[in-house]
Design a protein around this motif. Structure first.
Motif, PDB file in Angstrom:
ATOM      1  N   MET A 132     -73.697   1.687 -39.015  1.00  0.00           N
ATOM      2  CA  MET A 132     -72.312   2.294 -39.957  1.00  0.00           C
ATOM      3  C   MET A 132     -72.303   3.946 -39.760  1.00  0.00           C
ATOM      4  O   MET A 132     -71.921   4.639 -40.743  1.00  0.00           O
ATOM      5  N   LYS A 133     -72.657   4.271 -38.512  1.00  0.00           N
ATOM      6  CA  LYS A 133     -72.864   5.845 -38.212  1.00  0.00           C
ATOM      7  C   LYS A 133     -71.519   6.577 -38.349  1.00  0.00           C
ATOM      8  O   LYS A 133     -71.548   7.765 -38.659  1.00  0.00           O
ATOM      9  N   SER A 134     -70.374   5.727 -38.545  1.00  0.00           N
ATOM     10  CA  SER A 134     -69.100   6.551 -38.719  1.00  0.00           C
ATOM     11  C   SER A 134     -69.093   7.291 -40.305  1.00  0.00           C
ATOM     12  O   SER A 134     -68.635   8.235 -39.963  1.00  0.00           O
ATOM     13  N   PHE A 135     -69.769   6.691 -40.974  1.00  0.00           N
ATOM     14  CA  PHE A 135     -69.724   7.521 -42.433  1.00  0.00           C
ATOM     15  C   PHE A 135     -70.484   8.780 -42.338  1.00  0.00           C
ATOM     16  O   PHE A 135     -70.237   9.858 -42.961  1.00  0.00           O
ATOM     17  N   ASN A 136     -71.436   8.999 -41.580  1.00  0.00           N
ATOM     18  CA  ASN A 136     -72.378  10.113 -41.455  1.00  0.00           C
ATOM     19  C   ASN A 136     -71.535  10.965 -40.599  1.00  0.00           C
ATOM     20  O   ASN A 136     -71.847  12.343 -40.832  1.00  0.00           O
ATOM     21  N   ASN A 137     -70.610  10.780 -39.781  1.00  0.00           N
ATOM     22  CA  ASN A 137     -69.823  11.671 -39.229  1.00  0.00           C
ATOM     23  C   ASN A 137     -68.721  12.250 -40.217  1.00  0.00           C
ATOM     24  O   ASN A 137     -67.948  13.318 -39.750  1.00  0.00           O
ATOM     25  N   PHE A 138     -68.357  11.714 -41.334  1.00  0.00           N
ATOM     26  CA  PHE A 138     -67.415  12.293 -42.212  1.00  0.00           C
ATOM     27  C   PHE A 138     -68.075  13.348 -42.909  1.00  0.00           C
ATOM     28  O   PHE A 138     -69.086  13.583 -43.253  1.00  0.00           O
ATOM     29  N   GLU A 139     -66.876  14.248 -43.537  1.00  0.00           N
ATOM     30  CA  GLU A 139     -67.303  15.403 -44.550  1.00  0.00           C
ATOM     31  C   GLU A 139     -67.658  14.663 -45.661  1.00  0.00           C
ATOM     32  O   GLU A 139     -67.357  13.665 -46.124  1.00  0.00           O
ATOM     33  N   ILE A 182     -62.058  -0.259 -41.882  1.00  0.00           N
ATOM     34  CA  ILE A 182     -61.762  -1.147 -42.499  1.00  0.00           C
ATOM     35  C   ILE A 182     -62.573  -2.440 -42.529  1.00  0.00           C
ATOM     36  O   ILE A 182     -62.796  -3.130 -43.490  1.00  0.00           O
ATOM     37  N   GLY A 183     -63.214  -2.836 -41.530  1.00  0.00           N
ATOM     38  CA  GLY A 183     -63.997  -3.598 -41.133  1.00  0.00           C
ATOM     39  C   GLY A 183     -65.205  -3.474 -42.272  1.00  0.00           C
ATOM     40  O   GLY A 183     -65.711  -4.208 -42.839  1.00  0.00           O
ATOM     41  N   TYR A 184     -66.080  -2.276 -42.097  1.00  0.00           N
ATOM     42  CA  TYR A 184     -67.024  -1.747 -42.813  1.00  0.00           C
ATOM     43  C   TYR A 184     -66.816  -1.788 -44.313  1.00  0.00           C
ATOM     44  O   TYR A 184     -67.599  -2.640 -45.218  1.00  0.00           O
ATOM     45  N   MET A 185     -65.701  -1.361 -44.741  1.00  0.00           N
ATOM     46  CA  MET A 185     -65.242  -1.381 -46.532  1.00  0.00           C
ATOM     47  C   MET A 185     -64.959  -2.743 -46.846  1.00  0.00           C
ATOM     48  O   MET A 185     -65.272  -3.042 -47.934  1.00  0.00           O
ATOM     49  N   SER A 186     -64.359  -3.486 -45.925  1.00  0.00           N
ATOM     50  CA  SER A 186     -64.314  -5.012 -46.370  1.00  0.00           C
ATOM     51  C   SER A 186     -65.659  -5.928 -46.499  1.00  0.00           C
ATOM     52  O   SER A 186     -65.476  -6.835 -47.111  1.00  0.00           O
ATOM     53  N   ARG A 232     -68.022  -9.030 -39.945  1.00  0.00           N
ATOM     54  CA  ARG A 232     -67.295  -7.721 -40.213  1.00  0.00           C
ATOM     55  C   ARG A 232     -67.930  -6.679 -39.636  1.00  0.00           C
ATOM     56  O   ARG A 232     -67.455  -5.568 -39.607  1.00  0.00           O
ATOM     57  N   LEU A 233     -69.405  -6.809 -39.541  1.00  0.00           N
ATOM     58  CA  LEU A 233     -69.950  -5.686 -38.869  1.00  0.00           C
ATOM     59  C   LEU A 233     -69.566  -5.304 -37.572  1.00  0.00           C
ATOM     60  O   LEU A 233     -69.649  -4.030 -37.218  1.00  0.00           O
ATOM     61  N   PHE A 234     -69.089  -6.200 -36.929  1.00  0.00           N
ATOM     62  CA  PHE A 234     -68.804  -5.634 -35.651  1.00  0.00           C
ATOM     63  C   PHE A 234     -67.291  -6.074 -35.229  1.00  0.00           C
ATOM     64  O   PHE A 234     -66.559  -5.488 -34.217  1.00  0.00           O
ATOM     65  N   ALA A 235     -66.714  -7.006 -35.844  1.00  0.00           N
ATOM     66  CA  ALA A 235     -65.330  -7.477 -35.442  1.00  0.00           C
ATOM     67  C   ALA A 235     -64.108  -6.352 -35.542  1.00  0.00           C
ATOM     68  O   ALA A 235     -63.348  -6.064 -34.916  1.00  0.00           O
ATOM     69  N   GLY A 236     -64.229  -5.596 -36.722  1.00  0.00           N
ATOM     70  CA  GLY A 236     -63.428  -4.358 -36.866  1.00  0.00           C
ATOM     71  C   GLY A 236     -63.235  -3.522 -35.606  1.00  0.00           C
ATOM     72  O   GLY A 236     -62.523  -2.972 -35.154  1.00  0.00           O
ATOM     73  N   LYS A 237     -64.720  -2.976 -35.341  1.00  0.00           N
ATOM     74  CA  LYS A 237     -64.932  -2.104 -34.239  1.00  0.00           C
ATOM     75  C   LYS A 237     -64.618  -2.414 -32.939  1.00  0.00           C
ATOM     76  O   LYS A 237     -63.939  -1.871 -32.119  1.00  0.00           O
ATOM     77  N   ALA A 238     -64.622  -3.917 -32.754  1.00  0.00           N
ATOM     78  CA  ALA A 238     -64.284  -4.655 -31.354  1.00  0.00           C
ATOM     79  C   ALA A 238     -62.867  -4.728 -31.325  1.00  0.00           C
ATOM     80  O   ALA A 238     -62.364  -4.625 -30.443  1.00  0.00           O
ATOM     81  N   SER A 239     -62.153  -4.996 -32.415  1.00  0.00           N
ATOM     82  CA  SER A 239     -60.751  -5.099 -32.677  1.00  0.00           C
ATOM     83  C   SER A 239     -59.956  -3.503 -32.213  1.00  0.00           C
ATOM     84  O   SER A 239     -58.731  -3.478 -31.692  1.00  0.00           O
TER      85      SER A 239
END
Length: 408
Positions: free
Chosen positions: A1-8, A139-143, A262-269
């Motif tokens: 979930m490194k996307s969260f670390n890139n946010f402000e 959305i996948g992570y938050m879901s 959900r850990l990978f389906a959202g990113k893969a989509s």
């Protein structure tokens, strides 16, 4: 979930606080999934009456979802989230105090407002916050709040009902939602820069029958029917087969599987398209229904739960992301509200319809019938999800783009 670390930092705090609220909401709601049908049965309800009471939950969803979607667009997502969480905190007291089936139906319908509000507000706010090129991933992570909550809730609810009783069960459900209200208070609601048109309330039917919404709504209708059958009757079905399995473990196994998907389906989509994963989810639902239909052992029920979890862990996030792709920011609440109406209708009619079927041919035959419906959903999505059969097939199997996605 490194996307969260890139946010402000402020945005990251906003997402994490929202995640905590979602986790508490779904834990509260899910604690009643395997326990409420048993409670209703204990006060003398028949199979069909259990189905009607449980299905009443979706009446509140169906009636209020479109209006709540419009409210989310006009007044912001946070107020709708608070409405949902407060309803979820109040409803369990009604179950605790009331013994009359008609009154429990009313309380159950009121409880349905919670998911109509929270589900619409949550997905709309996450879509507002997520960068477009990582929308499916975020959305996948938050879901993940759903499967984690549905893993914790039934296990906790089943334990409390069996060891302490129904009073502790309902108080726990209310307490979890009350904590969720506190989590929502610091959530920052970003402004909606473009306002919806004044006649948005008049556009429900027009929006529903539009090409970008209608087929997803039909698919969600069938998913709602399948989920309604499982959530309402799986505990009673397991009991009727004589298989020694706590129904809470069925929901826990499904939730763990849903979490994993959900850990990978959202990113893969984001890379392979939403259609491929919607098709996968419908195939998973079908295989799961077949296994439940034929189940006669703990292993078969648990495998069916894992496959069902894979389907649900893919279907709702992917269809939600697909509808986000097809909606402008100022209409996201309304589009979510309208498209999810199909899901609500499925849940409304699943209880009484499948309860009547089970009354005639038993729970096993009922799940056989449900298998046919999920097969129909695959056929509909593969042939009608785009402008023609060829484009629909290509989109449904990841070979073509979504022609209804809005390019911004």
């Amino acid at each position: 979930m490194k996307s969260f670390n890139n946010f402000e930092p402020e945005l990251r705090r906003n997402l994490l606080t929202l995640f905590a609220a979602g986790l508490l909401f779904w834990s509260s709601l899910a604690s009643l999934l395997p326990t409420l049908p048993l409670y209703i049965e204990s006060i003398g309800a028949t199979k069909q009456q259990i189905g009607i009471v449980m299905g009443s939950f979706a009446i509140g969803m169906l009636i209020f979802r479109p209006q709540l979607g419009i409210l989310a667009d006009r007044k912001g997502r946070k107020i709708v989230l608070l409405i949902g969480m407060i309803a979820s905190a109040i409803a369990p007291f009604g179950y605790l105090l009331v013994k009359s089936l008609p009154l429990i139906m009313v309380i159950r319908a009121f409880h349905g407002i919670s998911i109509a509000a929270f589900g619409t507000g949550f997905m709309s706010l996450v879509a507002d916050l997520a960068p477009e090129h990582r929308r499916g991933e975020i959305i996948g992570y938050m879901s993940l709040v759903n499967p984690i909550g549905v893993a914790i809730g039934p296990a906790l609810g089943g334990y409390l009902q069996a060891s302490v009783g129904n009073t502790a069960l309902f108080l726990n459900s209310s307490l979890l939602a009350s904590l969720g209200v506190l989590c929502l208070l610091p959530v920052v609601n970003p402004p909606i820069l473009e306002q919806p048109p004044k006649n948005a309330q008049d556009g429900f039917l027009r929006t529903l029958i539009s090409p970008r919404v209608f087929i997803p709504a039909v698919v969600l209708l069938i998913i709602g029917l399948a989920l309604g059958a499982v959530h309402t009757f799986i505990a009673l079905y397991i009991k009727s087969t004589g298989v020694d399995l706590n129904a809470g473990l069925f929901f826990t196994a499904a939730a763990i599987s849903s979490f994993s998907m959900r850990l990978f389906a959202g990113k893969a989509s984001d890379r392979y398209g939403r259609g491929l994963f919607v098709t996968f989810s419908l195939v998973a639902y079908t295989v799961s229904m077949i296994m439940i239909w034929q189940a006669n052992s703990v292993i078969m029920f648990l495998i069916a739960a894992v496959i069902e979890g894979a389907g649900s862990g893919t279907a709702i996030p992917m269809i939600s992301t697909m509808m986000t792709d097809r909606a402008l920011p100022h209409e996201r609440g309304r589009i979510f509200g309208v498209s999810l109406t199909g899901f609500d209708i499925g849940l409304v009619i699943a209880g009484p319809v499948f309860g009547a079927i089970a009354q005639q041919i038993g729970y096993r035959g009922m799940f056989g019938f449900t298998t046919g419906l999920t097969l129909l959903a695959i056929l509909i999505f593969a042939t009608l999800s785009s402008q023609n059969i060829s484009k629909s097939f290509r989109f449904a199997f990841g070979l073509g783009e979504d022609v209804y996605a809005l390019k911004r």
